[in-house]
Design a protein around this motif. Structure first.
Motif, PDB file in Angstrom:
ATOM      1  N   GLY A  74      11.572  66.404  18.437  1.00  0.00           N
ATOM      2  CA  GLY A  74      11.786  66.687  19.494  1.00  0.00           C
ATOM      3  C   GLY A  74      13.652  67.912  19.382  1.00  0.00           C
ATOM      4  N   LEU A  75      14.104  67.773  18.762  1.00  0.00           N
ATOM      5  CA  LEU A  75      15.766  67.871  18.358  1.00  0.00           C
ATOM      6  C   LEU A  75      15.525  68.560  17.040  1.00  0.00           C
ATOM      7  CD1 LEU A  75      17.732  64.752  19.615  1.00  0.00           C
ATOM      8  CD2 LEU A  75      17.254  66.669  21.379  1.00  0.00           C
ATOM      9  N   TYR A  76      16.509  70.868  17.180  1.00  0.00           N
ATOM     10  CA  TYR A  76      15.629  71.546  16.396  1.00  0.00           C
ATOM     11  C   TYR A  76      17.640  71.226  16.074  1.00  0.00           C
ATOM     12  CZ  TYR A  76      11.313  71.289  17.400  1.00  0.00           C
ATOM     13  OH  TYR A  76       9.753  71.128  17.705  1.00  0.00           O
ATOM     14  N   ASN A  77      18.638  72.096  15.028  1.00  0.00           N
ATOM     15  CA  ASN A  77      19.265  72.561  14.318  1.00  0.00           C
ATOM     16  C   ASN A  77      18.819  73.347  14.135  1.00  0.00           C
ATOM     17  OD1 ASN A  77      20.861  69.542  14.855  1.00  0.00           O
ATOM     18  ND2 ASN A  77      20.936  69.276  13.187  1.00  0.00           N
ATOM     19  N   ALA A  78      19.646  75.032  13.708  1.00  0.00           N
ATOM     20  CA  ALA A  78      19.495  75.801  12.944  1.00  0.00           C
ATOM     21  C   ALA A  78      20.778  76.248  12.742  1.00  0.00           C
ATOM     22  CB  ALA A  78      18.778  76.677  14.057  1.00  0.00           C
ATOM     23  N   VAL A  79      20.611  77.543  11.762  1.00  0.00           N
ATOM     24  CA  VAL A  79      21.583  78.439  10.977  1.00  0.00           C
ATOM     25  C   VAL A  79      21.485  79.344  11.231  1.00  0.00           C
ATOM     26  CG1 VAL A  79      23.391  78.353   8.679  1.00  0.00           C
ATOM     27  CG2 VAL A  79      22.495  76.645   9.811  1.00  0.00           C
ATOM     28  N   ALA A  80      22.102  80.367  11.222  1.00  0.00           N
ATOM     29  CA  ALA A  80      21.680  81.631  12.073  1.00  0.00           C
ATOM     30  C   ALA A  80      22.790  82.468  10.702  1.00  0.00           C
ATOM     31  CB  ALA A  80      22.159  82.497  13.340  1.00  0.00           C
ATOM     32  N   PHE A  81      22.428  83.325   9.454  1.00  0.00           N
ATOM     33  CA  PHE A  81      23.061  83.912   8.742  1.00  0.00           C
ATOM     34  C   PHE A  81      22.956  85.838   8.761  1.00  0.00           C
ATOM     35  CE2 PHE A  81      21.696  80.509   6.370  1.00  0.00           C
ATOM     36  CZ  PHE A  81      22.459  79.811   5.526  1.00  0.00           C
ATOM     37  N   SER A  82      23.971  86.175   9.845  1.00  0.00           N
ATOM     38  CA  SER A  82      24.745  87.146   9.024  1.00  0.00           C
ATOM     39  C   SER A  82      23.701  88.655   8.130  1.00  0.00           C
ATOM     40  CB  SER A  82      25.919  87.901   9.434  1.00  0.00           C
ATOM     41  OG  SER A  82      26.821  87.601   7.649  1.00  0.00           O
TER      42      SER A  82
END
Length: 199
Positions: A80-88
Motif C-alpha cells: 500500500g505504500l509506493y515509491n516513484a522515480v520520474a525522469f525528464s
C-alpha cells in the motif's frame, strides 16, 4: 557550511513556515496513486518485483499532487505504500505540484529527476531543481539548488548544494523572494516580476 548557504537554508525554513500549520493537502495521502501515459509508448509490470515502468508523457497523481515526466518507475516496497522515480524529457524537466492546506496556495517544482517516497512522504528534486510557492495564481516565493528535498509531512525543505543554474541565475547563489501574505494581487505580481528580472 558556508554562511551564504546557511542563511539560505534559514530563509527557506522561514518561507515554508509562513502560515502556521500550512502543509501539503492532508487528504492526498489517503487517495489512490494513479499513473497514466498518453498510450503512445509502453507500460511494463513486473509482479514478482512489484515494479511498474511507464513511458510516454506520464503523469502520477495522488489527490492534488501531480508529477509529470517522460518516464516513471513505480515500486511497492511495502504493502500500500509506493515509491516513484520520474525522469525528464530530453529537452524538458519533470514537474511537480501540490496544493497546500492554505486557501489558494500551491507548491510547484521542476528538476531533471523527481523521486517520490510514499512511506516518508518526501519529494526529492535532483538536477537543476527549482521550487516555487504560488498564491492566488501568482508566483511569490522561489528558490533553486542542485538537490532539493521537500518533506510533505513536516512541510520543510532542505538544499544540498547548488548546481548549474538556468539563464539569469548566478551559480552558487540561492535567491529567495518573499511576498507578504497581506499584499494585494497587483503588489504580489509586481514583486515576482521584479525578482525575475534581478540578477
Amino acid at each position: 557550511m558556508p554562511s551564504r548557504l546557511r542563511l539560505s537554508l534559514l530563509a527557506l525554513s522561514i518561507l515554508m513556515a509562513v502560515g502556521v500549520g500550512a502543509r501539503a493537502e492532508k487528504t492526498d495521502r489517503q487517495k489512490p496513486l494513479v499513473v497514466e501515459s498518453d498510450g503512445k509508448q509502453s507500460a511494463q509490470v513486473d509482479l514478482a518485483r512489484k515494479l511498474t515502468v511507464v513511458s510516454g508523457n506520464v503523469s502520477i497523481s495522488q489527490g492534488t499532487m501531480l508529477i509529470r515526466a517522460d518516464r516513471v518507475e513505480v515500486r511497492e516496497p511495502q504493502d500500500g505504500l509506493y515509491n516513484a522515480v520520474a525522469f525528464s524529457w530530453p529537452a524538458r524537466q519533470a514537474t511537480f505540484q501540490q496544493k497546500r492546506d492554505v486557501a489558494d496556495e500551491f507548491i510547484e517544482a521542476q528538476a531533471d529527476r523527481i523521486e517520490y517516497d510514499g512511506a516518508s512522504e518526501r519529494i526529492k528534486l535532483l538536477g537543476n531543481a527549482w521550487l516555487r510557492m504560488r498564491r492566488a495564481g501568482t508566483v511569490t516565493d522561489e528558490a533553486s539548488g542542485s538537490v532539493i528535498t521537500y518533506d510533505q509531512r513536516q512541510d520543510t525543505v532542505q538544499f544540498d548544494g547548488q548546481g548549474p543554474a538556468k539563464p539569469g541565475v548566478v551559480p552558487g547563489k540561492v535567491r529567495l523572494v518573499f511576498t507578504p501574505r497581506s499584499a494585494s494581487a497587483p503588489a504580489a505580481a509586481s514583486a515576482a516580476s521584479s525578482a525575475g528580472g534581478a540578477q
